[in-house]
Design a protein around this motif. Structure first.
Motif, short mmCIF file in Angstrom:
data_model
loop_
_atom_site.label_atom_id
_atom_site.label_comp_id
_atom_site.label_asym_id
_atom_site.label_seq_id
_atom_site.Cartn_x
_atom_site.Cartn_y
_atom_site.Cartn_z
N GLY A 74 56.09 46.42 51.64
CA GLY A 74 55.71 47.68 51.00
C GLY A 74 55.68 47.61 49.49
N LEU A 75 56.69 46.93 48.90
CA LEU A 75 56.74 46.85 47.43
C LEU A 75 55.58 46.05 46.84
N PRO A 76 55.25 44.86 47.38
CA PRO A 76 54.08 44.15 46.84
C PRO A 76 52.79 44.95 46.97
N VAL A 77 52.62 45.64 48.08
CA VAL A 77 51.41 46.46 48.25
C VAL A 77 51.37 47.56 47.21
N ALA A 78 52.51 48.22 46.99
CA ALA A 78 52.56 49.29 46.00
C ALA A 78 52.20 48.77 44.61
N LEU A 79 52.77 47.63 44.22
CA LEU A 79 52.51 47.08 42.88
C LEU A 79 51.04 46.66 42.74
N LEU A 80 50.50 46.06 43.77
CA LEU A 80 49.09 45.65 43.72
C LEU A 80 48.16 46.85 43.67
N ASP A 81 48.49 47.91 44.42
CA ASP A 81 47.67 49.12 44.39
C ASP A 81 47.74 49.80 43.03
N VAL A 82 48.91 49.78 42.40
CA VAL A 82 49.03 50.30 41.04
C VAL A 82 48.18 49.46 40.09
N GLY A 83 48.28 48.13 40.22
CA GLY A 83 47.56 47.24 39.33
C GLY A 83 46.05 47.38 39.41
N LYS A 84 45.53 47.63 40.61
CA LYS A 84 44.08 47.71 40.72
C LYS A 84 43.52 49.03 40.16
N GLY A 85 44.41 49.96 39.85
CA GLY A 85 43.99 51.13 39.09
C GLY A 85 44.21 50.94 37.61
N PHE A 86 45.34 50.30 37.27
CA PHE A 86 45.71 50.14 35.86
C PHE A 86 44.77 49.21 35.10
N VAL A 87 44.49 48.05 35.65
CA VAL A 87 43.72 47.04 34.92
C VAL A 87 42.30 47.50 34.62
N PRO A 88 41.52 47.97 35.60
CA PRO A 88 40.16 48.42 35.27
C PRO A 88 40.14 49.58 34.28
N ALA A 89 41.05 50.54 34.45
CA ALA A 89 41.06 51.70 33.54
C ALA A 89 41.45 51.28 32.14
N LEU A 90 42.43 50.39 32.01
CA LEU A 90 42.85 49.94 30.68
C LEU A 90 41.74 49.17 29.98
N LEU A 91 41.09 48.26 30.68
CA LEU A 91 39.98 47.52 30.09
C LEU A 91 38.87 48.46 29.65
N ALA A 92 38.56 49.42 30.51
CA ALA A 92 37.46 50.34 30.19
C ALA A 92 37.79 51.21 28.99
N VAL A 93 39.02 51.72 28.91
CA VAL A 93 39.36 52.59 27.79
C VAL A 93 39.42 51.80 26.48
N GLU A 94 39.80 50.52 26.55
CA GLU A 94 39.83 49.70 25.36
C GLU A 94 38.43 49.36 24.88
N ILE A 95 37.51 49.17 25.82
CA ILE A 95 36.15 48.79 25.47
C ILE A 95 35.28 49.99 25.15
N GLY A 96 35.38 51.03 25.96
CA GLY A 96 34.44 52.15 25.84
C GLY A 96 35.04 53.49 25.51
N GLY A 97 36.38 53.59 25.38
CA GLY A 97 37.00 54.86 25.04
C GLY A 97 37.41 55.66 26.26
N ASP A 98 37.82 56.90 26.01
CA ASP A 98 38.40 57.74 27.07
C ASP A 98 37.44 57.96 28.24
N TRP A 99 36.18 58.26 27.93
CA TRP A 99 35.25 58.53 29.02
C TRP A 99 35.07 57.33 29.92
N ALA A 100 34.94 56.15 29.33
CA ALA A 100 34.79 54.94 30.13
C ALA A 100 36.04 54.71 30.97
N GLY A 101 37.22 54.94 30.38
CA GLY A 101 38.46 54.78 31.13
C GLY A 101 38.55 55.74 32.29
N VAL A 102 38.15 56.98 32.06
CA VAL A 102 38.18 57.99 33.12
C VAL A 102 37.23 57.60 34.26
N LEU A 103 36.03 57.19 33.93
CA LEU A 103 35.05 56.85 34.96
C LEU A 103 35.48 55.61 35.74
#
Length: 201
Positions: free
Chosen positions: A54-83
């Motif tokens: 359960g713990l590895p699944v939880a961490l991986l599920d968190v990561g697959k939301g965190f990494v794309p959103a962080l990259l997008a907000v760094e590259i394109g700003g808030d709107w890109a991060g939100v999308l």
């Protein structure tokens, strides 16, 4: 615009990775969709197999939301991060790798997106989840309380209006995906986590 579109598509593809399904199949040779509630998310994996899966699944599920959103907000700003964050959550809820059949209920993935977009509010929401779960021993109640708190805390910490709007939509999405849990809570049949290995009492 093209870069933003690529980020959103990539976020959906990453969000679609069904870690709960894959880890259970790899380690136990079973289909998590045939166990417990049938959900592929971390709560069901933890409830059925304990923290070691359960713990590895939880961490991986968190990561697959965190990494794309962080990259997008760094590259394109808030709107890109939100999308991108919304796309990752959509992928988790309806993963392409499972033929768009129902996936997880987005809580962990939404948490990862929130840590990328509004980290202070997300940290407070983690506290809300932990306290609510400790008191009631229902993962669903903790998730719903956290979802309700997210937009309020995002606004309180001064997040931009696209991020606050995203938090509102994410909260609504979490509630919609927990409709069956709400019905079971009303009926008194929702499985409660016991203190032994996370199995339902």
């Amino acid at each position: 615009m093209i870069v933003d579109a690529i980020l959103v598509v990539a976020a959906y593809v990453v969000g679609s990775i069904p870690f709960g399904f894959l880890l259970v199949r790899l380690v136990r040779g079973e289909d998590i969709r045939d166990r417990g509630s049938g959900n592929i998310g971390a709560s069901n994996v933890w409830r059925v197999y304990g923290w070691t899966l359960g713990l590895p699944v939880a961490l991986l599920d968190v990561g697959k939301g965190f990494v794309p959103a962080l990259l997008a907000v760094e590259i394109g700003g808030d709107w890109a991060g939100v999308l991108a964050g919304a796309a990752a959550m959509a992928g988790h809820a309806r993963p392409v790798y499972l033929g768009f059949r129902p996936g997880g209920k987005m809580v962990a993935t939404a948490g990862g997106v929130s840590f990328a977009l509004v980290p202070l509010a997300a940290a407070c929401c983690l506290g809300v989840w932990l306290v609510t779960f400790a008191v009631f021993r229902y993962a669903s109640v903790a998730s719903l309380a956290t979802a309700a708190a997210l937009p309020v805390l995002a606004w309180a910490f001064g997040a931009s209006w696209p991020i606050v709007g995203f938090c509102i939509v994410a909260a609504v999405g979490v509630f919609l995906l927990h409709r069956t849990n709400l019905r079971r809570l009303v009926a008194g049949t929702e499985p409660r986590f016991s203190r032994r290995r996370g199995m339902p009492a």
